[in-house]
Design a protein around this motif. Structure first.
Motif, short mmCIF file in Angstrom:
data_model
loop_
_atom_site.label_atom_id
_atom_site.label_comp_id
_atom_site.label_asym_id
_atom_site.label_seq_id
_atom_site.Cartn_x
_atom_site.Cartn_y
_atom_site.Cartn_z
N ALA A 87 0.85 -1.20 0.00
CA ALA A 87 0.00 0.00 0.00
C ALA A 87 0.88 1.24 0.00
N PHE A 88 0.36 2.32 -0.55
CA PHE A 88 1.13 3.56 -0.59
C PHE A 88 1.50 4.02 0.82
N ARG A 89 0.60 3.84 1.78
CA ARG A 89 0.87 4.30 3.14
C ARG A 89 2.04 3.55 3.78
N ASP A 90 2.37 2.37 3.26
CA ASP A 90 3.51 1.62 3.78
C ASP A 90 4.83 2.35 3.55
N LYS A 102 1.02 11.06 0.42
CA LYS A 102 -0.23 11.48 -0.23
C LYS A 102 0.05 11.98 -1.65
N ALA A 103 1.11 12.75 -1.80
CA ALA A 103 1.45 13.30 -3.12
C ALA A 103 1.85 12.17 -4.07
N PHE A 104 2.61 11.22 -3.58
CA PHE A 104 3.04 10.09 -4.41
C PHE A 104 1.83 9.27 -4.85
N ALA A 105 0.93 8.99 -3.90
CA ALA A 105 -0.27 8.21 -4.22
C ALA A 105 -1.14 8.93 -5.24
N ALA A 106 -1.28 10.24 -5.07
CA ALA A 106 -2.13 11.01 -5.98
C ALA A 106 -1.57 11.07 -7.40
N ARG A 123 -8.99 6.73 -10.94
CA ARG A 123 -8.97 7.93 -10.10
C ARG A 123 -7.58 8.08 -9.50
N PRO A 124 -7.23 9.27 -9.00
CA PRO A 124 -5.95 9.44 -8.30
C PRO A 124 -5.90 8.56 -7.05
N GLY A 125 -4.76 8.01 -6.79
CA GLY A 125 -4.61 7.11 -5.66
C GLY A 125 -4.67 7.82 -4.31
N TYR A 130 -3.42 0.37 -2.94
CA TYR A 130 -2.24 -0.43 -3.22
C TYR A 130 -1.67 -0.05 -4.59
N PHE A 131 -0.40 -0.35 -4.79
CA PHE A 131 0.24 -0.06 -6.08
C PHE A 131 -0.58 -0.71 -7.19
N PRO A 132 -0.94 0.04 -8.20
CA PRO A 132 -1.78 -0.52 -9.27
C PRO A 132 -0.97 -1.37 -10.25
#
Length: 282
Positions: A87-90, A102-106, A123-125, A130-132
């Motif tokens: 997940a991006f939050r990891d 947040k910026a990386f996910a978006a 949509r923006p992450g 999770y990584f698409p």
């Protein structure tokens, strides 16, 4: 006393049985590892023995290296390979702030549902996403990669023997087959759409060399992005994705071992104290 001796004898036999089973399993595994022939009897190389900051009982993550590895994955590997269990939050574990995550996910597009039509869209992450995957399905993935579906890399270093060294060696190992190899093993010649790599069991794989030149990625910390450096950095990053608790597990293990050692000594001393006045009957 006879009953006590019987209990002890049963405990000893049970423990001996477990020990024999473990020894047998170890012997079979060692024998198979020593006698196993390379796939297809082709002389592939074992991974290079490289040095890693997380090696050994006192190893720890090099966050700067993991951040470089993330950049290599993001700018090179993510074009074909997914990280579906990350997940991006990891990424906060790598030293990134919440705002950076947040910026990386978006900046990534993830699957979503249009609330107005109910149709699938993107949509923006979000940090919780999770990584698409780079492909909508396996059919599209195979069509874009010479009928070979690129594997997910989340657990790759756990799925391969000596995984970290294997990934780094594979990325650095692309080279044309030698004339001597082709003379002894003509079947080792790469077929259409295949690429020779001595660290791959079949010696040829569908994945083209992903790291082709120095400077392919620009590292934020100024480290020179040689092929060797990029290979090692992304291998370290994939080791973290496969087992992010690796270092924490090692750090927890030492107090547990010390406690067990102390408990063993305490139990032995207690046993001596409790049974000191008891004399066995003759």
């Amino acid at each position: 006393m006879l009953k006590l001796l019987s209990v002890r004898l049963v405990a000893i036999l049970v423990g001996l049985g477990f020990a024999l089973v473990a020894l047998y399993a170890f012997a079979i595994g060692a024998y198979n590892a020593a006698t196993e022939e390379p796939a297809g009897h082709l002389p592939y190389k074992k991974p290079m023995d490289l040095s890693w900051s997380f090696d050994g009982p006192f190893g720890k993550w090099d966050q700067t290296q993991l951040q470089r590895g993330l950049k290599v994955y993001d700018e090179v590997c993510s074009a074909c390979h997914s990280l579906k269990f990350v997940a991006f939050r990891d990424l906060e574990q790598l030293g990134y702030s919440e705002a950076q995550v947040k910026a990386f996910a978006a900046s990534k597009q993830v699957p979503g549902i249009d609330p107005n039509t109910g149709e699938a869209t993107t949509r923006p992450g979000l940090p919780t996403d999770y990584f698409p995957s780079p492909y909508p399905n396996n059919v599209a993935a195979a069509a874009a990669n010479n009928n070979a579906i690129p594997p997910d890399l989340s657990l790759m270093t756990k799925a391969r023997g000596d995984g970290t060294n294997y990934v780094a060696s594979l990325l650095m190992g692309y080279a044309p087959p030698s004339e001597e190899l082709l003379e002894e093993h003509p079947e080792a010649a790469p077929g259409p759409g295949l690429h020779h790599n001595p660290y791959f069991p079949n010696l040829n794989l569908a994945m083209a060399p992903p790291l082709t030149s120095a400077g392919q990625v620009t590292f934020d910390d100024g480290t020179e992005a040689t092929i060797e450096q990029m290979s090692k950095d992304v291998a370290a990053f994939l080791t973290w994705t496969a087992e992010p608790t690796l270092v924490k597990r090692k750090q927890t293990g030492w107090p547990v071992l010390i406690f067990l050692l102390f408990a063993t000594v305490l139990a032995y001393m207690s046993k001596r104290q409790i049974w000191a006045a008891v004399k066995p009957k003759k």
